[in-house]
Design an enzyme around this catalytic site. Sequence first.
Site, PDB file in Angstrom:
ATOM      1  NE  ARG A  54       2.558  -4.420  10.851  1.00 15.94           N
ATOM      2  CZ  ARG A  54       3.413  -4.139   9.864  1.00 15.94           C
ATOM      3  NH1 ARG A  54       4.576  -4.735   9.813  1.00 15.94           N
ATOM      4  NH2 ARG A  54       3.096  -3.279   8.950  1.00 15.94           N
ATOM      5  CE  LYS A  75      -2.320  -0.598   3.818  1.00 14.94           C
ATOM      6  NZ  LYS A  75      -1.784  -1.882   4.263  1.00 14.94           N
ATOM      7  NE  ARG A  82       7.233  -2.824   4.875  1.00 13.50           N
ATOM      8  CZ  ARG A  82       5.947  -2.507   5.051  1.00 13.50           C
ATOM      9  NH1 ARG A  82       5.184  -2.238   4.019  1.00 13.50           N
ATOM     10  NH2 ARG A  82       5.436  -2.499   6.266  1.00 13.50           N
TER      11      ARG A  82
HETATM   12  P1  AMP Z   1       1.476   0.969   8.988  1.00 18.01           P
HETATM   13  O1  AMP Z   1       2.711   1.702   8.622  1.00 18.01           O
HETATM   14  O2  AMP Z   1       0.247   1.528   8.339  1.00 18.01           O
HETATM   15  O3  AMP Z   1       1.593  -0.518   8.812  1.00 18.01           O
HETATM   16  O4  AMP Z   1       1.266   1.216  10.558  1.00 18.01           O
HETATM   17  C1  AMP Z   1       2.208   0.799  11.503  1.00 18.01           C
HETATM   18  C2  AMP Z   1       1.557   0.631  12.861  1.00 18.01           C
HETATM   19  O5  AMP Z   1       0.998   1.893  13.284  1.00 18.01           O
HETATM   20  C3  AMP Z   1       0.391  -0.340  12.907  1.00 18.01           C
HETATM   21  O6  AMP Z   1       0.835  -1.682  13.061  1.00 18.01           O
HETATM   22  C4  AMP Z   1      -0.353   0.175  14.127  1.00 18.01           C
HETATM   23  O7  AMP Z   1       0.304  -0.188  15.329  1.00 18.01           O
HETATM   24  C5  AMP Z   1      -0.206   1.678  13.988  1.00 18.01           C
HETATM   25  N1  AMP Z   1      -1.318   2.241  13.177  1.00 18.01           N
HETATM   26  C6  AMP Z   1      -1.171   2.932  12.010  1.00 18.01           C
HETATM   27  N2  AMP Z   1      -2.363   3.327  11.543  1.00 18.01           N
HETATM   28  C7  AMP Z   1      -3.282   2.872  12.418  1.00 18.01           C
HETATM   29  C8  AMP Z   1      -4.703   2.941  12.471  1.00 18.01           C
HETATM   30  N3  AMP Z   1      -5.418   3.549  11.521  1.00 18.01           N
HETATM   31  N4  AMP Z   1      -5.325   2.345  13.530  1.00 18.01           N
HETATM   32  C9  AMP Z   1      -4.624   1.724  14.502  1.00 18.01           C
HETATM   33  N5  AMP Z   1      -3.292   1.616  14.499  1.00 18.01           N
HETATM   34  C10 AMP Z   1      -2.612   2.189  13.468  1.00 18.01           C
END
Ligand code: AMP
Length: 258
Positions: free
Chosen positions: A209, A47, A165
Site C-alpha cells: 500500500r 485520514k 490500528r
Molecule cells: P482505504 O480504506 O482508503 O485505505 O482503502 C482500502 C483499499 O481500498 C485500498 O488499499 C485499495 O485497495 C482500495 N481503494 C479505496 N479507495 C480507492 C481508490 N480511490 N482507488 C483505488 N483503490 C482504492
Amino acid sequence: MDASIENDRAAWLEGSSADGSVKCSVVPPERKNPWRLILLGAPGVGKGTQAELLTERLGACHLSTGDVFRAAGKRRDCDQSPAMKAAMQYMRRGELVPDSTVWEMVRERSGCILHCGGFILDGFPRTLAQAESLKALMEKEKISLSAVVNYELPVDEIVRRLSGRRTCENCKSVFHVTERPSKGKGICDRCGGRLYHREDDRPEAITVRLEAYERSTAPLIQFYKNLGLLMPIVAKGSPDEILARTMEKMDKLAAGAA
Ligand code: AMP
C-alpha cells in the site's frame, strides 16, 4: 462552526437502488458555503479518523471509497458484481483498485458529491486519472473544492500506526491498540461492535500500500498545489491535536472566503 451530524451514509455505502430509494437516516442540512474537502495522505496518517472528526465539526458527509469496498465485501457472494469481486482481490493484496471500477462506483454515488451539505472525501481520488474525473464532474456541475488537506507523517510512524490500528466492523470507528485504545478490549466505544484488524493493515499488505501510494497518489500533491488548493498539515500527535491544527487553517480559509 460546530455542526454535529450522525449520518449512516447509506446512500454512499450501499449506493442508490434503481428507483433511488436508499436514503440516509440523517441528511446533512443545506449550507450556503458547504465544505467540499479532499483528504490526502499515505495510508495510516489518520485520514479516516480526521474525516470522522471533521464530519462532526463541519457537518459535511464522510465519503470513503475504502468503506464502500469493505461494505461491498460483506455482501453475499451472489449480490456482488464481477467488478466488485475483482476489486476485493486488489484490496486484499493492498493494491489499488483499477480507476474504471473506482470511478464507476463514485459516479453511481455522485448524488453524495453534489449534495448541498458538502463532503469530506477520504481515500479518493488516489490517482491523477481519478482526480481528473472528479474535476470534470465538479466543473460540469459548477461546484468547487474548498481545499485539499494533505496529512504529512514519516514512514516509520505510518507503519507503527497501521499495524496497531483496529476498526469497528459495525460503525467503522478507528482505534489503536496503544494510542487510542477502546475502553472495552476488542469492543467499539461508540456502538459496541467488534473491533478487527483489517486484512490490508497486516505487514505484507502495508508495504504494498505504501508503494502504491508513492507511485500513484503522491503526484496528486503537486496536482492540487498547482490548483492552489493544497493545505499541508503535520499529522503528528493525538487525533484532537491534528484536528485542532486542521481547524485552525480551515477557520482562516473560511474567514478569507467570507
Ligand atoms: P482505504 O480504506 O482508503 O485505505 O482503502 C482500502 C483499499 O481500498 C485500498 O488499499 C485499495 O485497495 C482500495 N481503494 C479505496 N479507495 C480507492 C481508490 N480511490 N482507488 C483505488 N483503490 C482504492
